[in-house]
Write a protein that holds these residues in place. Structure first.
Motif, PDB file in Angstrom:
ATOM      1  N   GLY A  27      10.288   2.258  -0.982  1.00  0.00           N
ATOM      2  CA  GLY A  27       9.358   2.135  -2.093  1.00  0.00           C
ATOM      3  C   GLY A  27       8.311   1.066  -1.902  1.00  0.00           C
ATOM      4  O   GLY A  27       8.003   0.315  -2.824  1.00  0.00           O
ATOM      5  N   LEU A  28       7.754   0.987  -0.710  1.00  0.00           N
ATOM      6  CA  LEU A  28       6.774  -0.049  -0.408  1.00  0.00           C
ATOM      7  C   LEU A  28       5.358   0.510  -0.356  1.00  0.00           C
ATOM      8  O   LEU A  28       5.138   1.671  -0.018  1.00  0.00           O
ATOM      9  N   LEU A  29       4.409  -0.349  -0.697  1.00  0.00           N
ATOM     10  CA  LEU A  29       2.990  -0.030  -0.585  1.00  0.00           C
ATOM     11  C   LEU A  29       2.359  -0.986   0.415  1.00  0.00           C
ATOM     12  O   LEU A  29       2.465  -2.205   0.277  1.00  0.00           O
ATOM     13  N   LEU A  30       1.728  -0.426   1.432  1.00  0.00           N
ATOM     14  CA  LEU A  30       1.066  -1.213   2.472  1.00  0.00           C
ATOM     15  C   LEU A  30      -0.428  -0.928   2.401  1.00  0.00           C
ATOM     16  O   LEU A  30      -0.854   0.220   2.522  1.00  0.00           O
ATOM     17  N   LEU A  31      -1.217  -1.967   2.189  1.00  0.00           N
ATOM     18  CA  LEU A  31      -2.666  -1.834   2.059  1.00  0.00           C
ATOM     19  C   LEU A  31      -3.357  -2.440   3.269  1.00  0.00           C
ATOM     20  O   LEU A  31      -3.122  -3.601   3.615  1.00  0.00           O
ATOM     21  N   ILE A  32      -4.199  -1.643   3.924  1.00  0.00           N
ATOM     22  CA  ILE A  32      -5.002  -2.108   5.057  1.00  0.00           C
ATOM     23  C   ILE A  32      -6.441  -2.250   4.586  1.00  0.00           C
ATOM     24  O   ILE A  32      -7.039  -1.282   4.110  1.00  0.00           O
ATOM     25  N   GLU A  33      -6.993  -3.437   4.704  1.00  0.00           N
ATOM     26  CA  GLU A  33      -8.381  -3.681   4.325  1.00  0.00           C
ATOM     27  C   GLU A  33      -9.181  -4.019   5.579  1.00  0.00           C
ATOM     28  O   GLU A  33      -8.790  -4.902   6.346  1.00  0.00           O
ATOM     29  N   ASP A  34     -10.269  -3.308   5.782  1.00  0.00           N
ATOM     30  CA  ASP A  34     -11.112  -3.619   6.931  1.00  0.00           C
ATOM     31  C   ASP A  34     -12.561  -3.726   6.491  1.00  0.00           C
ATOM     32  O   ASP A  34     -12.873  -3.683   5.293  1.00  0.00           O
ATOM     33  N   ARG A  35     -13.434  -3.879   7.451  1.00  0.00           N
ATOM     34  CA  ARG A  35     -14.867  -3.946   7.197  1.00  0.00           C
ATOM     35  C   ARG A  35     -15.572  -2.989   8.146  1.00  0.00           C
ATOM     36  O   ARG A  35     -14.991  -2.549   9.136  1.00  0.00           O
ATOM     37  N   THR A 139       6.493   9.007   4.716  1.00  0.00           N
ATOM     38  CA  THR A 139       5.338   8.121   4.652  1.00  0.00           C
ATOM     39  C   THR A 139       4.137   8.898   4.144  1.00  0.00           C
ATOM     40  O   THR A 139       3.858  10.002   4.619  1.00  0.00           O
ATOM     41  N   ILE A 140       3.434   8.334   3.178  1.00  0.00           N
ATOM     42  CA  ILE A 140       2.203   8.915   2.659  1.00  0.00           C
ATOM     43  C   ILE A 140       1.059   8.012   3.089  1.00  0.00           C
ATOM     44  O   ILE A 140       1.054   6.816   2.782  1.00  0.00           O
ATOM     45  N   TYR A 167       2.324   6.207  -5.596  1.00  0.00           N
ATOM     46  CA  TYR A 167       3.216   5.051  -5.645  1.00  0.00           C
ATOM     47  C   TYR A 167       4.513   5.390  -6.378  1.00  0.00           C
ATOM     48  O   TYR A 167       5.589   4.880  -6.038  1.00  0.00           O
ATOM     49  N   SER A 168       4.423   6.270  -7.375  1.00  0.00           N
ATOM     50  CA  SER A 168       5.638   6.688  -8.088  1.00  0.00           C
ATOM     51  C   SER A 168       6.576   7.452  -7.159  1.00  0.00           C
ATOM     52  O   SER A 168       7.805   7.349  -7.274  1.00  0.00           O
ATOM     53  N   LEU A 169       6.011   8.217  -6.207  1.00  0.00           N
ATOM     54  CA  LEU A 169       6.842   8.905  -5.217  1.00  0.00           C
ATOM     55  C   LEU A 169       7.529   7.899  -4.302  1.00  0.00           C
ATOM     56  O   LEU A 169       8.667   8.104  -3.870  1.00  0.00           O
ATOM     57  N   ALA A 170       6.823   6.812  -4.006  1.00  0.00           N
ATOM     58  CA  ALA A 170       7.399   5.778  -3.143  1.00  0.00           C
ATOM     59  C   ALA A 170       8.653   5.198  -3.762  1.00  0.00           C
ATOM     60  O   ALA A 170       9.671   5.004  -3.087  1.00  0.00           O
ATOM     61  N   THR A 171       8.599   4.912  -5.040  1.00  0.00           N
ATOM     62  CA  THR A 171       9.755   4.316  -5.706  1.00  0.00           C
ATOM     63  C   THR A 171      10.853   5.341  -5.964  1.00  0.00           C
ATOM     64  O   THR A 171      12.035   5.009  -5.941  1.00  0.00           O
ATOM     65  N   GLN A 172      10.473   6.599  -6.185  1.00  0.00           N
ATOM     66  CA  GLN A 172      11.463   7.628  -6.500  1.00  0.00           C
ATOM     67  C   GLN A 172      12.198   8.128  -5.264  1.00  0.00           C
ATOM     68  O   GLN A 172      13.414   8.369  -5.307  1.00  0.00           O
ATOM     69  N   PHE A 173      11.461   8.279  -4.146  1.00  0.00           N
ATOM     70  CA  PHE A 173      12.043   8.888  -2.951  1.00  0.00           C
ATOM     71  C   PHE A 173      12.115   7.925  -1.764  1.00  0.00           C
ATOM     72  O   PHE A 173      12.283   8.354  -0.633  1.00  0.00           O
TER      73      PHE A 173
END
Length: 262
Positions: A27-35, A139-140, A167-173
């Protein structure tokens, strides 16, 4: 100095990933920020390969939504890295959604209905995978949300709603959600953006930035990885920040600490 083909490199260590392709689930969210001048797409490519190439995770699936490039673009890059996306797609381990060529209806209601339809397909895929024996994580991945907002005629509310659904799928599955976004797209915007809310929700934030000292021939940029830690039961791991340089090569990426190269 470690390359992305190493069993365990600086990026994987900063993310808390282990050698069997695991880590980063639950149930994790990984954010990649670039320029624009320092693309973080190579991180996506590395994570695609990692999630679908591990022999210890044969039933895990990557669901990939592309607003940026056609399938052939990712297939060409991953082949150079030793991963055949075409085969993985046929084996249903890489589920690709071409968001580039969709006919987006006019009006917010039509766009919302379209996104709900896409979300429904993702949900069915994740539910099916989670029922398989030996399932660990799906993984989404979304490449990228700034272009998603453009496709939706600037509707940040629709973007946020869709990201919250994922994100709800991340926590549910027990999924891992990975999002790429161009940070400097919002540099002149004063109102809150999807990026700000995703930064708040994200368990891990990776920033790909140019060097503070300017351009260098053998260093393409720097990564800052903020791992906020994970709370399980009564205990929580501490937040950690790692910073290191990177160099993108033909079929891999080198990661190294400043001043460690001779």
């Amino acid at each position: 100095m470690m390359s992305s083909n190493s069993a365990n490199n600086l990026l994987d260590e900063a993310l808390g990933f282990n050698d069997d392709g695991g880590g980063g689930g639950g149930g994790l969210l990984l954010l990649i920020e670039d320029r624009v001048e320092t693309s973080g797409a190579f991180i996506l490519h590395h994570l695609i390969k990692r999630r679908i190439s591990s022999p210890n995770r044969p039933n895990d699936v990557v669901v990939f939504l592309s607003f940026a490039h056609p399938f052939s673009h990712y297939d060409r890059i991953l082949r150079k890295m030793g991963c055949n996306l075409g085969v993985q797609k046929e084996n249903k381990r890489f589920v690709y959604y071409d968001m580039l060529n969709l006919n987006y209806p006019e009006g917010e209601q039509g766009a919302e209905d379209l996104l709900l339809s896409v979300y429904g397909k993702i949900q069915k895929t994740v539910e099916l995978c989670s029922s398989r024996e030996g399932y660990k994580n799906s993984t989404i991945m979304i490449d990228d949300i700034s272009l998603m907002e453009v496709a939706l005629c600037g509707s940040s509310n629709l973007v946020l709603d869709f990201l919250h659904y994922c994100y709800s799928l991340a926590t549910q599955f027990d999924c891992l959600v990975i999002i790429l976004n161009h940070e400097d797209v919002y540099s002149t915007v004063d109102v809150p953006s999807p990026l700000l809310q995703m930064e708040y929700l994200a368990n891990i934030v990776i920033k790909a930035e140019p060097l503070a000292t300017g351009l260098a021939t053998d260093v393409h940029g720097q990564l800052t990885v903020l791992n906020k830690g994970i709370c399980q039961g009564s205990g929580c791991s501490k937040s950690k920040i790692r910073n290191f340089h990177f160099r993108v090569k033909e079929n891999c990426v080198e990661y190294f600490y400043p001043g460690s190269r001779t």
